[in-house]
Motif scaffolding. Structure first.
Motif, PDB file in Angstrom:
ATOM      1  N   ILE A 100       2.732  97.874 -31.216  1.00  0.00           N
ATOM      2  CA  ILE A 100       3.473  96.694 -31.681  1.00  0.00           C
ATOM      3  C   ILE A 100       4.265  96.075 -30.525  1.00  0.00           C
ATOM      4  O   ILE A 100       4.278  94.861 -30.325  1.00  0.00           O
ATOM      5  N   GLU A 101       4.916  96.931 -29.730  1.00  0.00           N
ATOM      6  CA  GLU A 101       5.681  96.471 -28.563  1.00  0.00           C
ATOM      7  C   GLU A 101       4.765  95.715 -27.586  1.00  0.00           C
ATOM      8  O   GLU A 101       5.122  94.686 -27.026  1.00  0.00           O
ATOM      9  N   GLU A 103       1.978  94.765 -39.562  1.00  0.00           N
ATOM     10  CA  GLU A 103       3.058  94.542 -38.594  1.00  0.00           C
ATOM     11  C   GLU A 103       2.497  94.274 -37.192  1.00  0.00           C
ATOM     12  O   GLU A 103       3.035  93.474 -36.432  1.00  0.00           O
ATOM     13  N   LEU A 104       1.392  94.972 -36.883  1.00  0.00           N
ATOM     14  CA  LEU A 104       0.768  94.767 -35.569  1.00  0.00           C
ATOM     15  C   LEU A 104       0.140  93.375 -35.501  1.00  0.00           C
ATOM     16  O   LEU A 104       0.260  92.665 -34.496  1.00  0.00           O
ATOM     17  N   MET A 105      -0.506  92.966 -36.611  1.00  0.00           N
ATOM     18  CA  MET A 105      -1.122  91.637 -36.646  1.00  0.00           C
ATOM     19  C   MET A 105      -0.044  90.562 -36.477  1.00  0.00           C
ATOM     20  O   MET A 105      -0.212  89.592 -35.740  1.00  0.00           O
ATOM     21  N   LYS A 106       1.076  90.786 -37.166  1.00  0.00           N
ATOM     22  CA  LYS A 106       2.174  89.818 -37.099  1.00  0.00           C
ATOM     23  C   LYS A 106       2.731  89.743 -35.674  1.00  0.00           C
ATOM     24  O   LYS A 106       2.962  88.665 -35.129  1.00  0.00           O
ATOM     25  N   SER A 107       2.869  90.938 -35.056  1.00  0.00           N
ATOM     26  CA  SER A 107       3.387  90.980 -33.684  1.00  0.00           C
ATOM     27  C   SER A 107       2.451  90.245 -32.748  1.00  0.00           C
ATOM     28  O   SER A 107       2.873  89.538 -31.841  1.00  0.00           O
ATOM     29  N   ARG A 108       1.142  90.446 -32.955  1.00  0.00           N
ATOM     30  CA  ARG A 108       0.191  89.782 -32.072  1.00  0.00           C
ATOM     31  C   ARG A 108       0.310  88.258 -32.210  1.00  0.00           C
ATOM     32  O   ARG A 108       0.321  87.528 -31.228  1.00  0.00           O
ATOM     33  N   ARG A 109       0.420  87.798 -33.491  1.00  0.00           N
ATOM     34  CA  ARG A 109       0.514  86.353 -33.706  1.00  0.00           C
ATOM     35  C   ARG A 109       1.783  85.805 -33.042  1.00  0.00           C
ATOM     36  O   ARG A 109       1.765  84.784 -32.365  1.00  0.00           O
TER      37      ARG A 109
END
Lengths: 343, 487
Positions: free
Chosen positions: A264-265, A331-337
């Protein structure tokens, strides 16, 4: 220097062995039929069963053994405790499964109990770590590992573009004598020395994951101009991220293992700039195949190695799918976006 | 005895208890005339060496056993053990088996008192390790040699890795010796200890005095020995050869070389070239010319290059489907590929390895007849391919040797890999350090680094290094020492 991210294996085995890729492990139809007929019983001893890495590793082992009609009779979680591991392996040795697949916790202190497995006539397949002094064929069948040397080089390669000329790079190294982390540490330094001789390397060590925050803090105090950091796996890397945030510092970090938080980071485009990822499921598959081969008295390669995956913010979601065999969490998808929007 | 030696001999008298009060022996010595004092110091050194020698040989002993074995009085044993304990050379923490009363304390050499840095260097691999005084490897690491760094780059890399090992062990001040296994013969004079002074890594390479460079850097004696001999010693002390008095180790790789153990001791030979069985004529007239200029040498018909050549031709000509597949996907065929193909039933690969095994076995049969070993250990890339080649070697050896010579002969595959050279190098250094005549020269000082021979070696190395640096500046190293100031 081999290109980081390629399928080339950079590291040699614990006794200087050349790596055998997992594609070379194969069983013929008649061998598979014999395995089905003999219905082997196998025990698995892991340092933990709660991490994502361990779960994937176990899934690869169990699925593959099932395909050859081999039963996993017990999975032991040692909770990172070598004393517990010793006790459990001694118990399993008395129970006498056909084979034990184990990750030795530690070096010298884990050697004797693992040596006893083969002495009792039980096949021993090691994952990742070989206590110094244990020998293939005599004390164990094979060790199945990620290319930790290659992963260390990969982390250096990923960090290099973020470090200015003449910069200072810190290493948060593991203070416990462990083959895997030793190889990463050596490889990171070797790559930097060869490709970025302008960079000064500073190092501190931690003995427990909790201690990684102190090590980061000590490095920062001693080297206020530090421009980059390498942590030998993701958990201490995230502890380092926390320390940096508390001190309002923004320092590029690279690490090994695609844990959720680190992914995520990375996707957010924050401090973690790159990750060398292992492929635990595929490693489990290879470990299971080697186990069956050895039980059929097939000659097994002493050093089976899986290449690492080079992960950046650009490919983190796809890499997540490859490594964890599941879709990236929301959460990872959101972070990428969010990362893409900011980038 | 010179005045200087007398001064050095008096050094142990500095080893007073921490409170500053002299030992009874030291106080007594101060009262006697000079000549007698020298004699007493000599006796003290002799008894220290005797006791330490007993402990080194027996691993553990009770005080009573030491008294019996040394013939020294209880008071002398107690005083000398106090000195050894103070030096940190022995400990008395383990308990023995009780015989009626309290369990006796066991005295043993403290394996961690000193460290031995070890390395193996060959054309493609650099392996390093650090061993304790029992010869146990504590950590080891192997990596491919980068071809672009040249000789100096390789030695710099070796130093970087040694520095890393010492950081890990926090042991820079505990280095008692360095052992290096190198390819090719190393000529050792009779009774030669440690490094061959002036050993140059490659012929005519005056700028690479390896022994002096490492002795200067680690302030310790350096032993350089032939890698196959070191590997043979490693197999004897920690591998398949433990307990064997007459052993042959055979490296089956690019070169085919044997190491010999006779009566439990390594056979070093006149010029250090014993065991070059790869240059034995096989009678086969292959197209390949050997490195030595002859044709039909074992190495030229059964070495790695011969197998790879034959396998590659077979792959290109369609005589082996599995090898053709490997060549198509990997761009090359290795000996390991031939082994895998043979195991999976490829007739060409199986026959290729069998032929290699028959040639090796036939040459080994001659060695078995001449030398009569009880054990042959096979190592190297070809031995690692599996049972096909081993079976062919065994068959040829048993068929071509005299039945008496093979009656109790065992042929096994090595399991140690390059660790064997590291272990062998460690034992070479340790055996020299604890050889009775050498031990006598340092035991009273508490460390072999203080032995006059070692001090002289280091002084000579320092002078040579200074001279070398003044003549030509060093090219940049591949990875210098790492600053650990923050640690």
């Amino acid at each position: 220097m081999k290109a980081a991210g390629s399928n080339a294996i950079s590291g040699l085995g614990p006794h200087g062995e050349k790596a055998t890729p997992p594609e070379r492990l194969s069983l013929s139809e008649s061998e598979a039929a014999e395995a089905h007929r003999r219905r082997f019983e196998i025990a698995v001893v892991l340092h933990t069963t709660s991490s994502d890495w361990a779960k994937q590793q176990l899934a690869g082992i169990v699925t593959t053994l099932g395909r050859y009609s081999a039963a996993v009779v017990e999975v032991v979680d040692c909770n990172f405790d070598v004393v517990r591991q010793t006790r459990e392996i001694e118990r399993l040795t008395r129970y006498r499964p056909a084979a034990i697949v184990s990750i030795p916790i530690g070096n010298a202190e884990a050697a004797d109990v693992h040596r006893g497995v083969s002495q009792a006539g039980i096949k021993l397949v090691l994952i990742d770590n070989v206590p110094t002094g244990l020998l293939p064929s005599k004390d164990y069948v094979s060790v199945v590992s990620a290319d930790n040397f290659g992963l260390g080089q990969m982390a250096a390669n990923l960090l290099s573009p973020h470090v200015p000329r003449g910069g200072v790079v810190g290493i948060i190294a593991y203070g416990v004598d462990f083959f895997v982390t030793n190889e990463r540490d050596i490889a990171f330094r070797k790559w930097m020395a060869a490709e970025r001789p302008d960079v000064a390397i500073k190092r501190d060590r931690f003995s427990t994951v909790e201690d990684a925050a102190r090590a980061t803090d000590a490095l920062l105090r001693a080297n206020p101009t530090m421009n980059g950091l390498f942590a030998v796996w993701d958990d201490p890397a995230m502890r380092a991220v926390k320390v940096m945030r508390e001190r309002s510092r923004q320092i590029p970090i690279t690490t090994i293992d695609l844990g959720n938080d680190a992914a995520i980071e990375l996707a957010r485009g924050e401090m973690i700039k790159g990750i060398g990822a292992q492929q635990p499921y595929d490693q489990g598959v290879a470990a299971a195949k080697v186990t069956i081969m050895s039980l059929l008295d097939r000659h097994t390669p002493p050093w089976v190695v899986l290449p690492g995956l080079k992960v950046t913010a650009t490919n983190v979601v796809e890499a997540y799918q490859v490594v964890w065999h599941s879709p990236a969490p929301p959460e990872l998808m959101k972070s990428r976006r969010n990362g893409e929007r900011q980038g | 005895m010179t005045a200087k030696e007398t001064t050095e001999l008096q050094m142990p008298q500095r080893s007073k208890p921490r409170g500053g009060r002299p030992t009874n022996a030291a106080a007594a010595l101060a009262m006697v005339p000079h000549r007698e004092r020298v004699r007493a110091i000599d006796a003290e050194r002799q008894s220290l060496a005797t006791i330490f020698g007993i402990l080194q040989a027996r691993k553990t002993s009770t005080r009573q056993e030491i008294e019996e074995l040394s013939g020294l009085s209880r008071a002398v044993v107690a005083d000398r053990l106090a000195t050894l304990l103070r030096f940190g050379l022995v400990d008395e923490e383990a308990l023995g088996r009780p015989t009626g009363g309290r369990a006796p304390r066991l005295v043993q050499v403290k394996a961690a008192a000193g460290l031995v840095l070890v390395a193996v260097i060959n054309e493609s691999l650099l392996g390093v390790g650090v061993a304790d005084l029992s010869g146990n490897l504590l950590v080891e690491h192997h990596e491919p040699i980068e071809s672009n760094g040249g000789l100096n780059g390789m030695v710099s890399r070796l130093e970087t890795l040694f520095d890393w090992l010492l950081e890990q062990q926090q042991g820079r001040r505990r280095v008692w010796g360095v052992g290096i296994a190198v390819p090719g013969p190393v000529e050792i004079a009779a009774g030669q200890r440690f490094g061959v002074a002036g050993f140059h890594f490659a012929p005519n390479r005056e700028d690479m005095p390896l022994v002096e460079r490492l002795a200067h850097r680690y302030q310790a004696p350096v032993a350089v020995r032939n890698a196959v001999q070191m590997r043979t010693l490693g197999e004897l002390r920690a591998g398949s050869g433990v307990g064997a008095d007459n052993l042959v180790f055979v490296e089956l790789g690019r070169e085919i070389v044997a190491g010999l153990i006779s009566g439990g001791r390594l056979h070093r030979s006149a010029q250090g070239t014993a065991g070059m069985i790869g240059h034995t004529a096989t009678g086969e007239e292959g197209a390949r010319t050997c490195r030595c200029g002859n044709v039909g040498c074992l190495e030229a018909v059964a070495g790695v290059e011969a197998i790879v050549d034959d396998a590659t031709h077979a792959a290109k000509e369609g005589r082996s489907r599995p090898l053709a597949d490997v060549l198509a996907s990997e761009g090359e065929v290795t000996v390991s590929d031939v082994g895998v193909a043979a195991q999976r039933g490829d007739a060409f690969s199986a026959e290729l390895l069998s032929r290699c095994g028959r040639n090796v076995g036939t040459v080994l049969a001659g060695l078995v007849n001449a030398f009569n070993p009880s054990l042959i250990v096979l190592g190297g890339e070809i031995a690692a391919t599996g049972e096909v080649v081993l079976a062919a070697i065994r068959e040829a050896v048993y068929r071509r040797s005299h039945p008496l010579a093979t009656r109790d002969l065992t042929i096994v595959r090595s399991q140690m890999g390059s660790s064997a050279e590291l272990v062998g190098s460690a034992f070479t250094v340790i055996d020299d350090l604890f050889a009775p005549d050498f031990l006598y020269g340092w035991i009273a000082q508490g460390s072999p680094r203080k032995h006059p021979e070692v001090a002289e070696l280091i002084a000579r190395a320092e002078a040579k290094e200074r001279h070398r640096h003044s003549k030509a500046p060093q090219p940049p190293a591949i990875g210098g020492p790492v600053d650990e100031s923050a640690a």
